[in-house]
Design an enzyme around this catalytic site. Structure first.
Site, PDB file in Angstrom:
ATOM      1  N   ASP A 113       0.806  -1.232   0.000  1.00  0.00           N
ATOM      2  CA  ASP A 113       0.000   0.000   0.000  1.00  0.00           C
ATOM      3  C   ASP A 113       0.838   1.281   0.000  1.00  0.00           C
ATOM      4  O   ASP A 113       0.373   2.341   0.449  1.00  0.00           O
ATOM      5  CB  ASP A 113      -0.960  -0.015   1.201  1.00  0.00           C
ATOM      6  CG  ASP A 113      -2.012  -1.100   1.040  1.00  0.00           C
ATOM      7  OD1 ASP A 113      -2.573  -1.205  -0.063  1.00  0.00           O
ATOM      8  OD2 ASP A 113      -2.251  -1.842   1.994  1.00  0.00           O
ATOM      9  N   ASP A 174      -7.019  -4.154  -5.718  1.00  0.00           N
ATOM     10  CA  ASP A 174      -6.673  -2.862  -5.089  1.00  0.00           C
ATOM     11  C   ASP A 174      -5.270  -2.388  -5.489  1.00  0.00           C
ATOM     12  O   ASP A 174      -4.976  -1.198  -5.501  1.00  0.00           O
ATOM     13  CB  ASP A 174      -6.720  -2.961  -3.564  1.00  0.00           C
ATOM     14  CG  ASP A 174      -7.814  -3.862  -3.020  1.00  0.00           C
ATOM     15  OD1 ASP A 174      -8.227  -4.794  -3.733  1.00  0.00           O
ATOM     16  OD2 ASP A 174      -8.244  -3.647  -1.885  1.00  0.00           O
TER      17      ASP A 174
HETATM   18  N1  GLY Z   1      -7.245  -2.240   0.081  1.00  0.00           N
HETATM   19  C1  GLY Z   1      -8.150  -2.382   1.084  1.00  0.00           C
HETATM   20  C2  GLY Z   1      -9.570  -2.053   0.805  1.00  0.00           C
HETATM   21  O1  GLY Z   1      -9.979  -1.557  -0.211  1.00  0.00           O
HETATM   22  O2  GLY Z   1     -10.319  -2.358   1.692  1.00  0.00           O
END
Ligand code: GLY
Length: 393
Positions: A113, A174
């Site tokens: 992330d 994601d």
């Molecule tokens: N990447 C985590 C979410 O979208 O919850």
């Protein structure tokens, strides 16, 4: 009879016009929302301890995180947009305060992330201030950390470790959101490795994450030797074969950015396919504030996810700039989402909602985590969409 038909026709035309006009949001409307956001986030700045980051407000309790949480870049990033809009000194001071605690995340490669943490915050500040001396090295370090999670044999950046025994090399949709960091860093540094990694990840994800109907699986695990997918499933959605709303939104946003940054037609085509899936689906509610999963049980009573709606609105505004024949459709849909997110059902009043802007997001329903609460990323993409509209209108 003729007169009667004529009257019906006039009534229909007037009806349609009224409905369409209601959807148009004005500059004044956008300014009202941004002014509210500035004031609300000044209250947030007062309430949030210096070294911590707002996460949610749940059961009457303000929940924070330290910088390691995947969401730590969103509040500082939203502040950057609000500073760009208001030039407010309190907002500016809060940005620098949070940056002090956030910067170390540029070297944290323990999860994927890094784009959310560093590009939404420092990358956004670089865009606004153009201060490459200060911010380019931070983005470069962050891109190197992200690149360290890339395995060229598999061709994708690893999202998650093997905490689920079914996975060898897990990639979640994601992760498309982290590619912008690599492309920004490539532009600053001229490092082709960053660019190639982003292209490879986007291509493999397009090939392996998307179903025939253009919805996406949440998790794809690759065989770490052959690079062939061996598991496709969900972690945060209703079911392995369902369409988790935020996952669809991450993919839409990710491919829109890939097109904007590379000009490659295949990414524009992919973004349009995803947008069409998302907007034409039978389970899309009239107000376009999506159910948390398109295939949620008892759909008409299912929870909405304001975060999915906000991400989608922001992506659609950008996509509308490139989508030619679909431009009006996408911009109208984005405005409709923003108008509805700004209504009392979704937008907080001053000082309530733990000083977050939006209510009613869903973090992870199957894991009973952050369900029907405010979330910092819903706020971030809402403010981003407001700023995109503000510049346009
Ligand atoms: N990447 C985590 C979410 O979208 O919850």
């Amino acid at each position: 009879m003729k007169k009667f038909s004529f009257l019906i026709m006039v009534a229909l035309i007037v009806g349609c016009t009224t409905k369409k006009d209601e959807k148009i949001i004005t500059k004044e409307f956008i300014e009202t929302q941004l002014n509210f956001s500035v004031e609300q986030y000044k209250l947030m700045a007062e309430a949030c301890p210096d070294s911590l980051f707002p996460r949610t407000f749940q059961n009457g309790r303000f929940v924070t995180s330290d910088s390691r949480w995947w969401c730590s870049g969103f509040y500082p990033g939203a502040l950057v947009y609000l500073y760009e809009y208001s030039k407010d000194n309190t907002i500016e001071a809060e940005i620098y305060n949070k940056f002090e605690y956030l910067e170390k995340e540029k070297l944290n490669s323990s999860d994927h992330d890094i784009g959310f943490k560093i590009n939404c915050s420092f990358g956004n500040m670089l865009r606004v201030t153009k201060d490459t001396i200060k911010y380019a090295p931070i983005l470069k370090d962050a891109a190197i950390s992200l690149l360290s999670r890339y395995n060229p044999d598999v061709g994708v950046i690893r999202s998650w470790g093997r905490w689920n025994k079914a996975w060898q090399y897990a990639v979640i949709i994601d992760n498309m959101m982290n590619l912008e960091l690599l492309l920004v860093a490539d532009k600053l540094e001229g490092n082709k490795e960053f660019y190639d990694c982003a292209i490879s990840h986007a291509d493999k994800t397009r090939e392996n994450h998307y179903r025939k109907d253009n919805s996406t699986w949440h998790v794809v695990s690759y065989d770490s030797v052959t690079g062939i997918p061996h598991v496709k499933q969900t972690h945060q959605g209703q079911a392995n074969e369902s369409a988790w709303a935020r996952g669809q939104a991450w993919g839409l946003y990710g491919y829109t950015v890939m097109y904007r940054e590379t000009g490659e037609q295949k990414y524009l085509d992919q973004a349009i396919k995803v947008a069409e899936y998302m907007l034409n689906h039978k389970n899309v509610p009239d107000d376009l504030i999506f159910y948390w999963d398109y295939d949620a049980k008892d759909i008409s009573n299912a929870l909405r996810d304001a975060s999915a709606a906000a991400i989608t609105a922001s992506a659609l505004i950008t996509l509308s700039e490139y989508a030619e024949l679909k431009s009006d459709k996408y911009l109208t849909a984005a405005k409709e989402i923003i108008k509805n997110l700004s209504s009392p059902k979704y937008r907080a009043e001053s000082g309530e909602n733990g000083n977050f802007l939006l209510k009613h997001s869903v973090g992870s329903l199957p894991n009973n985590s952050e369900v029907d609460v405010p979330l910092s990323y819903a706020d971030y993409y809402y403010v981003e969409a407001l700023m995109k509209l503000y510049r346009k209108i």
